[in-house]
Design a protein around this motif. Sequence first.
Motif, PDB file in Angstrom:
ATOM      1  N   ARG A 160      -3.213   7.987 -12.023  1.00  0.00           N
ATOM      2  CA  ARG A 160      -2.716   6.718 -11.488  1.00  0.00           C
ATOM      3  C   ARG A 160      -2.713   6.749  -9.969  1.00  0.00           C
ATOM      4  NH1 ARG A 160       3.013   5.448 -12.990  1.00  0.00           N
ATOM      5  NH2 ARG A 160       3.281   7.701 -12.843  1.00  0.00           N
ATOM      6  N   ILE A 161      -2.687   5.553  -9.388  1.00  0.00           N
ATOM      7  CA  ILE A 161      -2.489   5.380  -7.953  1.00  0.00           C
ATOM      8  C   ILE A 161      -1.212   4.566  -7.764  1.00  0.00           C
ATOM      9  CG2 ILE A 161      -3.365   4.340  -5.815  1.00  0.00           C
ATOM     10  CD1 ILE A 161      -6.194   4.738  -6.924  1.00  0.00           C
ATOM     11  N   ILE A 162      -0.343   5.028  -6.900  1.00  0.00           N
ATOM     12  CA  ILE A 162       0.886   4.296  -6.598  1.00  0.00           C
ATOM     13  C   ILE A 162       0.913   3.994  -5.107  1.00  0.00           C
ATOM     14  CG2 ILE A 162       3.406   4.384  -6.544  1.00  0.00           C
ATOM     15  CD1 ILE A 162       3.313   6.086  -9.038  1.00  0.00           C
ATOM     16  N   LEU A 163       1.027   2.719  -4.769  1.00  0.00           N
ATOM     17  CA  LEU A 163       1.063   2.253  -3.385  1.00  0.00           C
ATOM     18  C   LEU A 163       2.436   1.651  -3.128  1.00  0.00           C
ATOM     19  CD1 LEU A 163      -2.352   0.353  -3.550  1.00  0.00           C
ATOM     20  CD2 LEU A 163      -1.990   2.727  -2.868  1.00  0.00           C
ATOM     21  N   THR A 164       3.100   2.106  -2.082  1.00  0.00           N
ATOM     22  CA  THR A 164       4.457   1.640  -1.851  1.00  0.00           C
ATOM     23  C   THR A 164       4.729   1.435  -0.368  1.00  0.00           C
ATOM     24  OG1 THR A 164       6.794   2.107  -2.317  1.00  0.00           O
ATOM     25  CG2 THR A 164       5.400   3.991  -1.789  1.00  0.00           C
ATOM     26  N   ARG A 165       5.691   0.580  -0.098  1.00  0.00           N
ATOM     27  CA  ARG A 165       6.137   0.289   1.269  1.00  0.00           C
ATOM     28  C   ARG A 165       7.643   0.074   1.260  1.00  0.00           C
ATOM     29  NH1 ARG A 165       3.093  -4.263   4.821  1.00  0.00           N
ATOM     30  NH2 ARG A 165       1.387  -2.996   5.639  1.00  0.00           N
ATOM     31  N   LEU A 219       9.430   0.569  -1.953  1.00  0.00           N
ATOM     32  CA  LEU A 219       9.874   1.961  -1.952  1.00  0.00           C
ATOM     33  C   LEU A 219      11.137   2.162  -2.798  1.00  0.00           C
ATOM     34  CD1 LEU A 219       9.647   4.863  -0.891  1.00  0.00           C
ATOM     35  CD2 LEU A 219      10.887   4.122   1.163  1.00  0.00           C
ATOM     36  N   ALA A 220      12.027   1.177  -2.801  1.00  0.00           N
ATOM     37  CA  ALA A 220      13.275   1.314  -3.560  1.00  0.00           C
ATOM     38  C   ALA A 220      13.016   1.553  -5.040  1.00  0.00           C
ATOM     39  CB  ALA A 220      14.142   0.074  -3.370  1.00  0.00           C
ATOM     40  N   PHE A 221      11.861   1.096  -5.540  1.00  0.00           N
ATOM     41  CA  PHE A 221      11.538   1.254  -6.952  1.00  0.00           C
ATOM     42  C   PHE A 221      11.139   2.684  -7.297  1.00  0.00           C
ATOM     43  CE2 PHE A 221      10.330  -3.409  -8.126  1.00  0.00           C
ATOM     44  CZ  PHE A 221      11.495  -3.850  -7.529  1.00  0.00           C
ATOM     45  N   MET A 222      10.976   3.563  -6.282  1.00  0.00           N
ATOM     46  CA  MET A 222      10.584   4.948  -6.527  1.00  0.00           C
ATOM     47  C   MET A 222      11.782   5.829  -6.884  1.00  0.00           C
ATOM     48  SD  MET A 222       7.320   4.894  -6.116  1.00  0.00           S
ATOM     49  CE  MET A 222       7.321   3.175  -6.651  1.00  0.00           C
ATOM     50  N   ARG A 223      12.982   5.365  -6.599  1.00  0.00           N
ATOM     51  CA  ARG A 223      14.169   6.202  -6.811  1.00  0.00           C
ATOM     52  C   ARG A 223      14.297   6.595  -8.287  1.00  0.00           C
ATOM     53  NH1 ARG A 223      18.203   7.313  -3.577  1.00  0.00           N
ATOM     54  NH2 ARG A 223      17.595   5.669  -2.101  1.00  0.00           N
ATOM     55  N   GLY A 224      14.603   7.877  -8.519  1.00  0.00           N
ATOM     56  CA  GLY A 224      14.830   8.373  -9.867  1.00  0.00           C
ATOM     57  C   GLY A 224      13.580   8.729 -10.642  1.00  0.00           C
ATOM     58  N   PHE A 231      -1.874   9.729  -7.222  1.00  0.00           N
ATOM     59  CA  PHE A 231      -2.201   9.682  -5.801  1.00  0.00           C
ATOM     60  C   PHE A 231      -1.271   8.625  -5.219  1.00  0.00           C
ATOM     61  CE2 PHE A 231      -5.753  10.786  -2.785  1.00  0.00           C
ATOM     62  CZ  PHE A 231      -5.193  10.202  -1.667  1.00  0.00           C
ATOM     63  N   VAL A 232      -0.297   9.060  -4.417  1.00  0.00           N
ATOM     64  CA  VAL A 232       0.761   8.167  -3.941  1.00  0.00           C
ATOM     65  C   VAL A 232       0.605   7.929  -2.445  1.00  0.00           C
ATOM     66  CG1 VAL A 232       3.233   7.696  -4.003  1.00  0.00           C
ATOM     67  CG2 VAL A 232       2.255   9.325  -5.615  1.00  0.00           C
ATOM     68  N   ILE A 233       0.597   6.673  -2.028  1.00  0.00           N
ATOM     69  CA  ILE A 233       0.491   6.322  -0.614  1.00  0.00           C
ATOM     70  C   ILE A 233       1.741   5.555  -0.200  1.00  0.00           C
ATOM     71  CG2 ILE A 233      -0.827   5.098   1.150  1.00  0.00           C
ATOM     72  CD1 ILE A 233      -3.288   5.366  -0.678  1.00  0.00           C
ATOM     73  N   LEU A 234       2.447   6.076   0.775  1.00  0.00           N
ATOM     74  CA  LEU A 234       3.594   5.374   1.371  1.00  0.00           C
ATOM     75  C   LEU A 234       3.141   4.794   2.702  1.00  0.00           C
ATOM     76  CD1 LEU A 234       6.533   4.541   1.814  1.00  0.00           C
ATOM     77  CD2 LEU A 234       7.023   6.882   2.556  1.00  0.00           C
ATOM     78  N   ASP A 235       3.087   3.491   2.787  1.00  0.00           N
ATOM     79  CA  ASP A 235       2.623   2.779   3.978  1.00  0.00           C
ATOM     80  C   ASP A 235       3.822   2.316   4.809  1.00  0.00           C
ATOM     81  OD1 ASP A 235       0.616   1.650   5.601  1.00  0.00           O
ATOM     82  OD2 ASP A 235       0.824  -0.295   4.619  1.00  0.00           O
ATOM     83  N   GLU A 236       3.604   2.106   6.100  1.00  0.00           N
ATOM     84  CA  GLU A 236       4.666   1.631   7.002  1.00  0.00           C
ATOM     85  C   GLU A 236       5.891   2.543   6.951  1.00  0.00           C
ATOM     86  OE1 GLU A 236       4.552  -1.109   9.125  1.00  0.00           O
ATOM     87  OE2 GLU A 236       2.434  -1.287   8.616  1.00  0.00           O
ATOM     88  N   ILE A 260       1.378   9.756   3.607  1.00  0.00           N
ATOM     89  CA  ILE A 260       2.416   8.946   4.253  1.00  0.00           C
ATOM     90  C   ILE A 260       1.859   8.459   5.581  1.00  0.00           C
ATOM     91  CG2 ILE A 260       4.732   8.953   5.248  1.00  0.00           C
ATOM     92  CD1 ILE A 260       3.859  11.609   2.704  1.00  0.00           C
ATOM     93  N   THR A 261       1.841   7.156   5.781  1.00  0.00           N
ATOM     94  CA  THR A 261       1.257   6.598   6.999  1.00  0.00           C
ATOM     95  C   THR A 261       2.277   5.758   7.757  1.00  0.00           C
ATOM     96  OG1 THR A 261       0.475   4.503   6.042  1.00  0.00           O
ATOM     97  CG2 THR A 261      -0.943   6.431   5.764  1.00  0.00           C
ATOM     98  N   GLY A 262       2.113   5.685   9.070  1.00  0.00           N
ATOM     99  CA  GLY A 262       3.009   4.850   9.861  1.00  0.00           C
ATOM    100  C   GLY A 262       2.755   4.972  11.347  1.00  0.00           C
ATOM    101  N   ASP A 263       3.405   4.106  12.099  1.00  0.00           N
ATOM    102  CA  ASP A 263       3.290   4.050  13.554  1.00  0.00           C
ATOM    103  C   ASP A 263       4.704   4.097  14.128  1.00  0.00           C
ATOM    104  OD1 ASP A 263       2.923   3.474  16.214  1.00  0.00           O
ATOM    105  OD2 ASP A 263       1.908   1.560  15.902  1.00  0.00           O
ATOM    106  N   VAL A 264       5.052   5.218  14.731  1.00  0.00           N
ATOM    107  CA  VAL A 264       6.435   5.404  15.194  1.00  0.00           C
ATOM    108  C   VAL A 264       6.798   4.491  16.362  1.00  0.00           C
ATOM    109  CG1 VAL A 264       6.652   7.768  14.347  1.00  0.00           C
ATOM    110  CG2 VAL A 264       5.709   7.367  16.628  1.00  0.00           C
ATOM    111  N   THR A 265       5.815   3.772  16.925  1.00  0.00           N
ATOM    112  CA  THR A 265       6.123   2.817  17.996  1.00  0.00           C
ATOM    113  C   THR A 265       6.411   1.416  17.449  1.00  0.00           C
ATOM    114  OG1 THR A 265       3.834   2.087  18.393  1.00  0.00           O
ATOM    115  CG2 THR A 265       4.574   4.111  19.513  1.00  0.00           C
ATOM    116  N   GLN A 266       6.332   1.258  16.117  1.00  0.00           N
ATOM    117  CA  GLN A 266       6.510  -0.070  15.511  1.00  0.00           C
ATOM    118  C   GLN A 266       7.656  -0.063  14.491  1.00  0.00           C
ATOM    119  OE1 GLN A 266       4.693  -2.931  16.108  1.00  0.00           O
ATOM    120  NE2 GLN A 266       3.526  -1.950  17.720  1.00  0.00           N
TER     121      GLN A 266
END
Length: 319
Positions: A160-165, A219-224, A231-236, A260-266
């Motif tokens: 599976r692929i899981i995409l989350t923000r 992202l809140a849906f990942m708890r538990g 293959f899990v991607i956490l965006d923003e 895990i991807t993101g921009d620490v200036t945003q």
Amino acid sequence: MPMENIKKTLQASEDIHMACITGTGDEILRMIEDSFDSRISVRGNDITIEGPQTEINILTSLFNDLIDQVRQGSDITPAAVQRTLDLLKADTFSPKSLRDDVLLVCRGKSIRPKTAGQKRYCDAIRSNTITFGIGPAGTGKTYLAMALALAALNRREVARIILTRPIVEAGENLGFLPGTLNEKVDPYIRPLYDALFDLTDPVRAKQLLDEGTIEIAPLAFMRGRTLNECFVILDEAQNTTPEQMKMFLTRLGFGSKMVITGDVTQVDLPKGASGLKTIKRILDGIDDISFIEFSGKDVVRHSLVAKIIAAYEKAAERG
């Protein structure tokens, strides 16, 4: 003592249309000349370079690469030439090594890394269980990760692929917005749908979503949960709190890979620290976890985007 100049002439075959290399009104040729002290002249299909040996070596590699690209039918743009120049000057990866690294083919389009930073990122994802891609917008952090995720799914390396923000509200409380829960969160995760449908056939993408083979969720849906063979991607990820980041990372199951991807200036968090800002200090040095940092040179959007990012960086340095 000044370095002695030498002269070298390259000859393209007669089937090469030199205007494809020099650009409209010699735009590309002038851009290359402005980047070096060497003199470059093009007469017919001959390219003559006069300058120091170090520049001769770089320019020879550059023009041979451009000739190969034209022969293969590729369009030569100033932005692409600048990326090739950056690669050759940094002496990290050859332009050919990037072109040969096809991550995914969709509707006849090959997805490849285009910069040295993108190549390091893709190699890190392949080699590590957890990879952090940190840097400005337009560097392909999420897009490339999704291409690698789809390729892994096609090869049946993951089930599976899981995409989350994370969902960070900007002045409005979700509870007061009209619609169902899905309708409320959809605008926040819509960019993930856009990337997915750009990288695979729309009918196939819808089928994968309907089957649950690809899941896009806040992202809140990942708890538990424990995420096995995913293959899990956490965006923003800059908009996660440290507690949310810990929660997400500890969802890792057997046979899975996380990006895990993101921009620490945003950072859009209303208060508190960003989980992405603090994570490198916490996890640095742990095997099988990689941190890749992108710069403005890795931006593959409009050339103005890289200039805007550079301007903001200079302003931040001035305080």
